[in-house]
Design a protein around this motif. Structure first.
Motif, PDB file in Angstrom:
ATOM      1  N   ASN A 168      68.580 -34.393 -53.242  1.00  0.00           N
ATOM      2  CA  ASN A 168      68.963 -34.660 -51.852  1.00  0.00           C
ATOM      3  C   ASN A 168      68.120 -35.765 -51.223  1.00  0.00           C
ATOM      4  OD1 ASN A 168      66.697 -32.962 -51.952  1.00  0.00           O
ATOM      5  ND2 ASN A 168      67.200 -31.923 -50.039  1.00  0.00           N
ATOM      6  N   HIS A 169      68.455 -36.118 -49.989  1.00  0.00           N
ATOM      7  CA  HIS A 169      67.765 -37.154 -49.202  1.00  0.00           C
ATOM      8  C   HIS A 169      67.811 -38.508 -49.902  1.00  0.00           C
ATOM      9  CE1 HIS A 169      65.091 -33.907 -47.046  1.00  0.00           C
ATOM     10  NE2 HIS A 169      66.386 -33.600 -47.059  1.00  0.00           N
ATOM     11  N   ASN A 170      69.003 -38.982 -50.183  1.00  0.00           N
ATOM     12  CA  ASN A 170      69.155 -40.255 -50.880  1.00  0.00           C
ATOM     13  C   ASN A 170      69.481 -41.420 -49.959  1.00  0.00           C
ATOM     14  OD1 ASN A 170      68.903 -39.077 -53.579  1.00  0.00           O
ATOM     15  ND2 ASN A 170      70.888 -38.130 -53.140  1.00  0.00           N
ATOM     16  N   GLY A 171      69.664 -41.146 -48.653  1.00  0.00           N
ATOM     17  CA  GLY A 171      70.168 -42.224 -47.810  1.00  0.00           C
ATOM     18  C   GLY A 171      71.536 -42.630 -48.347  1.00  0.00           C
ATOM     19  N   GLY A 172      71.777 -43.903 -48.534  1.00  0.00           N
ATOM     20  CA  GLY A 172      73.025 -44.326 -49.165  1.00  0.00           C
ATOM     21  C   GLY A 172      73.699 -45.506 -48.510  1.00  0.00           C
ATOM     22  N   ASP A 173      73.469 -45.696 -47.209  1.00  0.00           N
ATOM     23  CA  ASP A 173      74.085 -46.820 -46.516  1.00  0.00           C
ATOM     24  C   ASP A 173      73.389 -48.107 -46.936  1.00  0.00           C
ATOM     25  OD1 ASP A 173      75.834 -48.015 -44.796  1.00  0.00           O
ATOM     26  OD2 ASP A 173      74.848 -47.375 -42.961  1.00  0.00           O
ATOM     27  N   ILE A 174      74.139 -49.159 -47.147  1.00  0.00           N
ATOM     28  CA  ILE A 174      73.567 -50.495 -47.353  1.00  0.00           C
ATOM     29  C   ILE A 174      74.371 -51.465 -46.500  1.00  0.00           C
ATOM     30  CG2 ILE A 174      72.575 -50.101 -49.637  1.00  0.00           C
ATOM     31  CD1 ILE A 174      75.055 -51.329 -50.882  1.00  0.00           C
ATOM     32  N   GLU A 175      73.678 -52.419 -45.883  1.00  0.00           N
ATOM     33  CA  GLU A 175      74.328 -53.362 -44.979  1.00  0.00           C
ATOM     34  C   GLU A 175      73.630 -54.705 -45.048  1.00  0.00           C
ATOM     35  OE1 GLU A 175      77.012 -52.749 -43.219  1.00  0.00           O
ATOM     36  OE2 GLU A 175      77.128 -50.553 -43.277  1.00  0.00           O
ATOM     37  N   LEU A 186      66.528 -45.659 -47.771  1.00  0.00           N
ATOM     38  CA  LEU A 186      66.376 -44.618 -48.778  1.00  0.00           C
ATOM     39  C   LEU A 186      65.682 -43.410 -48.159  1.00  0.00           C
ATOM     40  CD1 LEU A 186      65.128 -46.760 -51.809  1.00  0.00           C
ATOM     41  CD2 LEU A 186      67.417 -45.806 -51.498  1.00  0.00           C
ATOM     42  N   GLY A 187      66.099 -42.209 -48.572  1.00  0.00           N
ATOM     43  CA  GLY A 187      65.464 -40.987 -48.110  1.00  0.00           C
ATOM     44  C   GLY A 187      64.117 -40.773 -48.769  1.00  0.00           C
ATOM     45  N   ASP A 188      63.454 -39.681 -48.376  1.00  0.00           N
ATOM     46  CA  ASP A 188      62.069 -39.451 -48.793  1.00  0.00           C
ATOM     47  C   ASP A 188      61.910 -38.851 -50.191  1.00  0.00           C
ATOM     48  OD1 ASP A 188      62.752 -36.768 -48.501  1.00  0.00           O
ATOM     49  OD2 ASP A 188      61.503 -36.426 -46.738  1.00  0.00           O
ATOM     50  N   GLY A 189      63.011 -38.676 -50.907  1.00  0.00           N
ATOM     51  CA  GLY A 189      62.936 -38.125 -52.259  1.00  0.00           C
ATOM     52  C   GLY A 189      63.460 -36.709 -52.366  1.00  0.00           C
ATOM     53  N   GLY A 190      63.750 -36.076 -51.217  1.00  0.00           N
ATOM     54  CA  GLY A 190      64.402 -34.778 -51.246  1.00  0.00           C
ATOM     55  C   GLY A 190      63.494 -33.588 -51.081  1.00  0.00           C
ATOM     56  N   ASN A 191      63.990 -32.434 -51.536  1.00  0.00           N
ATOM     57  CA  ASN A 191      63.351 -31.150 -51.296  1.00  0.00           C
ATOM     58  C   ASN A 191      63.369 -30.905 -49.793  1.00  0.00           C
ATOM     59  OD1 ASN A 191      62.155 -28.761 -52.231  1.00  0.00           O
ATOM     60  ND2 ASN A 191      60.101 -29.541 -51.817  1.00  0.00           N
ATOM     61  N   ALA A 192      62.249 -30.546 -49.178  1.00  0.00           N
ATOM     62  CA  ALA A 192      62.144 -30.354 -47.737  1.00  0.00           C
ATOM     63  C   ALA A 192      60.734 -30.698 -47.302  1.00  0.00           C
ATOM     64  CB  ALA A 192      62.474 -28.913 -47.350  1.00  0.00           C
ATOM     65  N   GLY A 204      52.846 -37.465 -47.908  1.00  0.00           N
ATOM     66  CA  GLY A 204      54.292 -37.524 -48.074  1.00  0.00           C
ATOM     67  C   GLY A 204      54.748 -38.913 -48.478  1.00  0.00           C
ATOM     68  N   ASN A 205      55.989 -39.011 -48.957  1.00  0.00           N
ATOM     69  CA  ASN A 205      56.513 -40.297 -49.408  1.00  0.00           C
ATOM     70  C   ASN A 205      56.829 -41.249 -48.262  1.00  0.00           C
ATOM     71  OD1 ASN A 205      56.371 -39.685 -52.133  1.00  0.00           O
ATOM     72  ND2 ASN A 205      58.472 -38.906 -52.233  1.00  0.00           N
ATOM     73  N   ALA A 206      57.323 -40.699 -47.154  1.00  0.00           N
ATOM     74  CA  ALA A 206      57.775 -41.557 -46.060  1.00  0.00           C
ATOM     75  C   ALA A 206      56.643 -42.404 -45.488  1.00  0.00           C
ATOM     76  CB  ALA A 206      58.413 -40.713 -44.962  1.00  0.00           C
ATOM     77  N   GLN A 207      55.401 -41.879 -45.532  1.00  0.00           N
ATOM     78  CA  GLN A 207      54.239 -42.608 -45.008  1.00  0.00           C
ATOM     79  C   GLN A 207      53.501 -43.394 -46.090  1.00  0.00           C
ATOM     80  OE1 GLN A 207      53.278 -42.849 -41.693  1.00  0.00           O
ATOM     81  NE2 GLN A 207      55.237 -41.836 -41.322  1.00  0.00           N
ATOM     82  N   ASP A 208      53.943 -43.267 -47.332  1.00  0.00           N
ATOM     83  CA  ASP A 208      53.272 -43.897 -48.470  1.00  0.00           C
ATOM     84  C   ASP A 208      53.917 -45.248 -48.767  1.00  0.00           C
ATOM     85  OD1 ASP A 208      52.141 -44.658 -50.861  1.00  0.00           O
ATOM     86  OD2 ASP A 208      52.629 -42.809 -51.934  1.00  0.00           O
ATOM     87  N   LEU A 209      53.208 -46.325 -48.511  1.00  0.00           N
ATOM     88  CA  LEU A 209      53.767 -47.670 -48.689  1.00  0.00           C
ATOM     89  C   LEU A 209      53.794 -48.126 -50.143  1.00  0.00           C
ATOM     90  CD1 LEU A 209      52.183 -49.441 -45.591  1.00  0.00           C
ATOM     91  CD2 LEU A 209      54.587 -48.825 -45.917  1.00  0.00           C
ATOM     92  N   SER A 210      53.367 -47.260 -51.069  1.00  0.00           N
ATOM     93  CA  SER A 210      53.416 -47.619 -52.486  1.00  0.00           C
ATOM     94  C   SER A 210      54.683 -47.109 -53.161  1.00  0.00           C
ATOM     95  CB  SER A 210      52.187 -47.081 -53.217  1.00  0.00           C
ATOM     96  OG  SER A 210      52.230 -45.653 -53.299  1.00  0.00           O
ATOM     97  N   THR A 211      55.574 -46.448 -52.417  1.00  0.00           N
ATOM     98  CA  THR A 211      56.853 -45.997 -52.956  1.00  0.00           C
ATOM     99  C   THR A 211      57.989 -46.484 -52.065  1.00  0.00           C
ATOM    100  OG1 THR A 211      58.227 -44.058 -53.484  1.00  0.00           O
ATOM    101  CG2 THR A 211      56.622 -43.799 -51.717  1.00  0.00           C
ATOM    102  N   MET A 212      59.158 -46.669 -52.661  1.00  0.00           N
ATOM    103  CA  MET A 212      60.326 -47.085 -51.894  1.00  0.00           C
ATOM    104  C   MET A 212      60.995 -45.926 -51.173  1.00  0.00           C
ATOM    105  SD  MET A 212      62.134 -49.897 -54.405  1.00  0.00           S
ATOM    106  CE  MET A 212      61.284 -51.408 -54.864  1.00  0.00           C
ATOM    107  N   LEU A 213      60.611 -44.699 -51.505  1.00  0.00           N
ATOM    108  CA  LEU A 213      61.244 -43.530 -50.901  1.00  0.00           C
ATOM    109  C   LEU A 213      60.805 -43.357 -49.451  1.00  0.00           C
ATOM    110  CD1 LEU A 213      60.850 -41.099 -53.936  1.00  0.00           C
ATOM    111  CD2 LEU A 213      62.891 -42.400 -53.264  1.00  0.00           C
ATOM    112  N   GLY A 214      61.772 -43.037 -48.591  1.00  0.00           N
ATOM    113  CA  GLY A 214      61.494 -42.888 -47.169  1.00  0.00           C
ATOM    114  C   GLY A 214      61.378 -44.207 -46.430  1.00  0.00           C
ATOM    115  N   LYS A 215      62.009 -45.257 -46.971  1.00  0.00           N
ATOM    116  CA  LYS A 215      61.866 -46.611 -46.423  1.00  0.00           C
ATOM    117  C   LYS A 215      63.234 -47.257 -46.166  1.00  0.00           C
ATOM    118  CE  LYS A 215      57.487 -46.134 -47.597  1.00  0.00           C
ATOM    119  NZ  LYS A 215      57.592 -44.914 -48.419  1.00  0.00           N
ATOM    120  N   ILE A 216      63.186 -48.371 -45.436  1.00  0.00           N
ATOM    121  CA  ILE A 216      64.294 -49.325 -45.433  1.00  0.00           C
ATOM    122  C   ILE A 216      63.785 -50.565 -46.150  1.00  0.00           C
ATOM    123  CG2 ILE A 216      65.829 -50.781 -44.061  1.00  0.00           C
ATOM    124  CD1 ILE A 216      65.766 -48.692 -41.876  1.00  0.00           C
TER     125      ILE A 216
END
Length: 441
Positions: A168-175, A186-192, A204-216
């Motif tokens: 889950n939490h995959n985002g999916g929209d591209i523009e 992109l979502g944060d990688g899922g789970n909860a 968490g992934n969303a605050q971690d700038l070394s991963t693409m998860l939880g980012k635009i």
């Protein structure tokens, strides 16, 4: 006596003018109800709608099961899809699944080059952690030179692969933005709670700038191999951050749109309490999992927001708070929309943000459509006034279906994509055009 009559006459004219002014003011305000005109049915799980800039009048409809449908300019749903990549998807569950073919973007010069881009969930690639779930692909395809309603399936060029620890939490929209670059939420990688397998255990992934998860992400698809990084991406000179990152701090950004006046409006699906919409600029931190909406968040008490927290990011950066939020007493999954810019609806809808909520519960198809009006003072930072729209088709403020997404055509008119099932199964998927309430019988 004649003066008394004249006074009464003038008073009556004043009252009539005042009433006319009041009616006019009401007419110019946001409508309280809308109608929905069905333009396609028999789909499975329609998640995205795009209209090419080739004057054909066609609409392309992304279906989660792995196909892109064509609705002709005459309103006919073609039997043969524009693209079918069902054999390239990870196996998806019919009961409920956030994986699949999730979004599509047409190149700004699509009318001449036929290039389109998709976001889909592929099987886990070789070399990924064995206990992870799947790999997101951002891929380019090209329309066949012999048939503009067919994509050459052999033309795929995978630009980006992002391994996903959970389903889950995959985002999916591209523009594509107005700058010609491709934006990829992109979502944060899922789970909860942004914790668990595949999540940074400290922040968490969303605050971690070394991963693409939880980012635009923001990339240049016209240069580089397979893409280039725009020179003004905000973290280009940060050795601890990925160059592709444009903004961060997201849980599951489900649909975003660009408006000339406000920029990017991003809807981020909340955890257990709050849903939210942000106006996002380059380098912004949307706050997850430090904040949920404008409220503090704790992984230890996800059902209850702490009264106090350190409202800064891991590097001490400030957080960009939302301009819209509502709690789960209203709805449980926000569906991002668009600032209305068309001409078919009453003028009072112009400049308002139209969006929705998937349903009031997982077990009940009871979607809602909202509008939010920007405040006159500092709409970039202050809360927008939100109201629920009545649906003329049902006579209530809800639909007996799940809203999956919104779409916009090149005239600024808006569409609603729905299904009566919680997952990618069946044929109850429909596409509706938003129309004036009085045009629905």
């Amino acid at each position: 006596m004649k003066y008394k009559f004249k006074f009464k006459f003038i008073t009556m004219i004043f009252i009539i003018l005042l009433m006319a002014t009041s009616v006019s003011a009401q007419d110019d305000g946001p409508p309280s109800s809308i109608g929905l005109e069905m333009i396609a049915e028999g789909l499975t799980t329609p998640l995205d709608l795009q209209q090419p800039n080739d004057d054909s009048g066609r609409l392309f409809i992304v279906d989660q099961i792995g196909v892109i449908h064509v609705i002709t300019g005459e309103g006919e749903l073609l039997e043969t899809p524009l693209l079918d990549i069902t054999d390239r998807l990870v196996g998806i569950a019919g009961r409920y699944d956030e994986r699949g073919l999730l979004g599509m973007a047409l190149h700004p010069d699509f009318a001449n080059n036929g290039r389109l881009f998709v976001n889909y969930s592929a099987p886990l690639q070789d070399g990924a952690p064995e206990d992870w779930n799947h790999t997101t692909h951002i891929s380019e395809f090209t329309v066949s030179a012999d048939d503009s309603n067919q994509v050459n399936p052999g033309s795929e060029r995978v630009l980006l692969r992002v391994n996903q620890p959970q389903s889950n939490h995959n985002g999916g929209d591209i523009e594509f933005g107005p700058d010609g670059y491709l934006y990829i939420p992109l979502g944060d990688g899922g789970n909860a709670d942004d914790v668990g397998l595949g999540h940074n255990e400290d922040i968490g992934n969303a605050q971690d700038l070394s991963t693409m998860l939880g980012k635009i992400l923001r990339i240049d698809v016209d240069n580089g191999d397979p893409y280039a990084i725009p020179e003004d991406n905000p973290f280009m000179n940060n050795e601890e951050a990925l160059d592709e990152i444009w903004a961060y701090g997201f849980r599951n950004p489900w649909r975003f749109s660009y408006n000339d006046e406000y920029g990017f409006l991003v809807a981020d699906v909340g955890q257990n309490v709050w849903e939210e919409v942000h106006i996002i600029e380059a380098g912004d931190n949307a706050g997850w999992n430090i904040m949920e909406g404008t409220h503090c968040f704790s992984t230890e008490t996800p059902d209850h927001n702490p009264l106090e927290c350190d409202q800064t990011g891991a590097d001490g950066d400030s957080l960009q708070l939302p301009i819209i939020e509502y709690n789960h007493q209203v709805g449980i999954t926000i569906i991002g929309g668009y600032i209305y810019q068309g001409d078919a609806m009453p003028s009072g809808l112009q400049g308002n943000y139209v969006f929705g909520d998937w349903s009031t519960a997982f077990t009940v198809p009871e979607a809602q459509i909202f509008i939010a009006t920007p405040p006159p003072d500092d709409p970039m930072n202050n809360m927008w006034k939100m109201q629920t729209l009545q649906i003329a088709n049902t006579g209530t403020d809800s639909l007996d279906t799940f809203i999956l997404s919104f779409g916009e055509d090149r005239d600024g008119e808006l569409y609603v994509l729905t299904s009566e099932t919680t997952g990618p199964s069946g044929d109850t998927g429909k596409v509706w055009r938003i129309v004036p309430a009085d045009s629905v019988n």
